[in-house]
Design an enzyme around this catalytic site. Structure first.
Site, PDB file in Angstrom:
ATOM      1  CG  PHE A   1     -47.836  42.326 -26.956  1.00  0.00           C
ATOM      2  CD1 PHE A   1     -46.534  42.003 -27.381  1.00  0.00           C
ATOM      3  CD2 PHE A   1     -47.911  43.308 -25.601  1.00  0.00           C
ATOM      4  CE1 PHE A   1     -45.595  42.478 -26.608  1.00  0.00           C
ATOM      5  CE2 PHE A   1     -46.769  43.500 -24.900  1.00  0.00           C
ATOM      6  CZ  PHE A   1     -45.647  43.098 -25.352  1.00  0.00           C
TER       7      PHE A   1
ATOM      8  CG  ASP B   1     -40.409  34.673 -21.802  1.00  0.00           C
ATOM      9  OD1 ASP B   1     -39.799  34.185 -22.841  1.00  0.00           O
ATOM     10  OD2 ASP B   1     -40.151  36.025 -21.508  1.00  0.00           O
TER      11      ASP B   1
ATOM     12  CG  ASP C   1     -43.523  35.956 -30.986  1.00  0.00           C
ATOM     13  OD1 ASP C   1     -43.611  35.608 -32.262  1.00  0.00           O
ATOM     14  OD2 ASP C   1     -44.158  36.951 -30.513  1.00  0.00           O
TER      15      ASP C   1
ATOM     16  CG  ASP D   1     -40.684  43.523 -21.286  1.00  0.00           C
ATOM     17  OD1 ASP D   1     -40.687  42.422 -21.650  1.00  0.00           O
ATOM     18  OD2 ASP D   1     -40.213  44.534 -21.831  1.00  0.00           O
TER      19      ASP D   1
HETATM   20  P1  IMP Z   1     -38.852  34.628 -30.655  1.00  0.00           P
HETATM   21  O1  IMP Z   1     -37.221  34.774 -30.851  1.00  0.00           O
HETATM   22  O2  IMP Z   1     -39.664  35.303 -31.618  1.00  0.00           O
HETATM   23  O3  IMP Z   1     -39.489  33.336 -30.299  1.00  0.00           O
HETATM   24  O4  IMP Z   1     -39.166  35.618 -29.423  1.00  0.00           O
HETATM   25  C1  IMP Z   1     -38.808  35.252 -28.012  1.00  0.00           C
HETATM   26  C2  IMP Z   1     -38.978  36.522 -27.070  1.00  0.00           C
HETATM   27  O5  IMP Z   1     -39.727  37.363 -27.552  1.00  0.00           O
HETATM   28  C3  IMP Z   1     -39.503  36.001 -25.745  1.00  0.00           C
HETATM   29  O6  IMP Z   1     -38.510  35.348 -24.798  1.00  0.00           O
HETATM   30  C4  IMP Z   1     -40.121  37.321 -25.293  1.00  0.00           C
HETATM   31  O7  IMP Z   1     -39.223  38.090 -24.457  1.00  0.00           O
HETATM   32  C5  IMP Z   1     -40.366  38.134 -26.416  1.00  0.00           C
HETATM   33  N1  IMP Z   1     -41.865  38.030 -26.483  1.00  0.00           N
HETATM   34  C6  IMP Z   1     -42.542  37.475 -27.680  1.00  0.00           C
HETATM   35  N2  IMP Z   1     -43.881  37.363 -27.542  1.00  0.00           N
HETATM   36  C7  IMP Z   1     -44.066  38.274 -26.531  1.00  0.00           C
HETATM   37  C8  IMP Z   1     -45.219  38.978 -25.962  1.00  0.00           C
HETATM   38  O8  IMP Z   1     -46.424  38.527 -26.521  1.00  0.00           O
HETATM   39  N3  IMP Z   1     -45.238  39.577 -25.112  1.00  0.00           N
HETATM   40  C9  IMP Z   1     -44.005  39.873 -24.531  1.00  0.00           C
HETATM   41  N4  IMP Z   1     -42.783  39.394 -24.895  1.00  0.00           N
HETATM   42  C10 IMP Z   1     -42.824  38.669 -25.663  1.00  0.00           C
HETATM   43 MG    MG Z   2     -37.673  35.363 -23.303  1.00  0.00          MG
END
Ligand code: IMP
Ligand code: MG
Length: 178
Positions: free
Chosen positions: A155, A103, A106, A162
């Site tokens: 965010f 999805d 981040d 979610d």
């Molecule tokens: P990462 O490991 O930091 O890249 O995080 C990825 C996961 O964090 C995604 O698959 C989402 O489930 C969650 N996530 C990151 N940013 C957002 C946001 O802005 N809204 C909701 N979920 C987020």
């Molecule tokens: Mg995810």
């Protein structure tokens, strides 16, 4: 601007459904072109990617397989840090062209871990397809082959994403306003 209240937070539409669907079709066409003659295995990551995966895969015309995966976090016995484990990797991915459907990217830590784990099973290739990317939030380098949108480091919610478990069931993508 259309507002949405989820629990204690207020969100406003930042990517309307029509724009989203246009980019989903563009990305699907790129995958159809790049994997012509191959039979990729798509791995959508639950929960967040369920809606993006459903829309993207409807536009994929390649012969392909789809297998959902999920990451589980748990407390390690000797360390205080959370360790993440890929669960539901039911398919043998050896010599397969694997396309992860995510999805949002981040920090990139989730995808970095996922690639590391999948690589131990010797796939033919691993590609990442993420609906959204927050370039300013990346903490590790991950190869992102396909993406619909780069977004600011805010965010967001909706279209599978979610806030505290709620707000996944929208057609548009929303950004937190207050
Ligand atoms: P990462 O490991 O930091 O890249 O995080 C990825 C996961 O964090 C995604 O698959 C989402 O489930 C969650 N996530 C990151 N940013 C957002 C946001 O802005 N809204 C909701 N979920 C987020
Ligand atoms: Mg995810």
């Amino acid at each position: 601007m259309e507002k949405l209240q989820v629990k204690d937070k207020t969100f406003a539409v930042s990517i309307p459904a029509a724009e989203l669907q246009q980019e989903v079709r563009r990305v699907a066409a790129e995958i159809n072109r790049d994997f012509e003659g191959k039979e990729p295995l798509f791995l959508p990551v639950l929960n967040g990617a369920f809606m993006f995966a459903a829309d993207l895969l409807r536009e994929i015309t390649l012969p392909c397989e789809i297998s959902f995966i999920k990451l589980a976090s748990y407390q390690g016995m000797q360390t205080s840090g959370a360790i993440r484990e890929v669960i539901g990797l039911a398919k043998d991915i050896t010599d397969r062209h694997v396309i992860i459907i995510e999805d949002i990217i981040d920090s990139g830590l989730t995808m970095a871990h996922m690639i590391e784990t999948l690589q131990t099973h010797n796939p033919a290739s691993i590609s990442i397809c993420s609906c959204l990317v927050k370039p300013a939030a990346l903490k590790v380098q991950v190869p992102i082959h396909y993406r619909c949108f780069d977004i600011p480091n805010d965010f967001i919610l909706g279209y599978g994403l979610d806030y505290d478990g709620f707000g996944r069931n929208t057609k548009d993508i929303y950004t937190l306003v207050y």
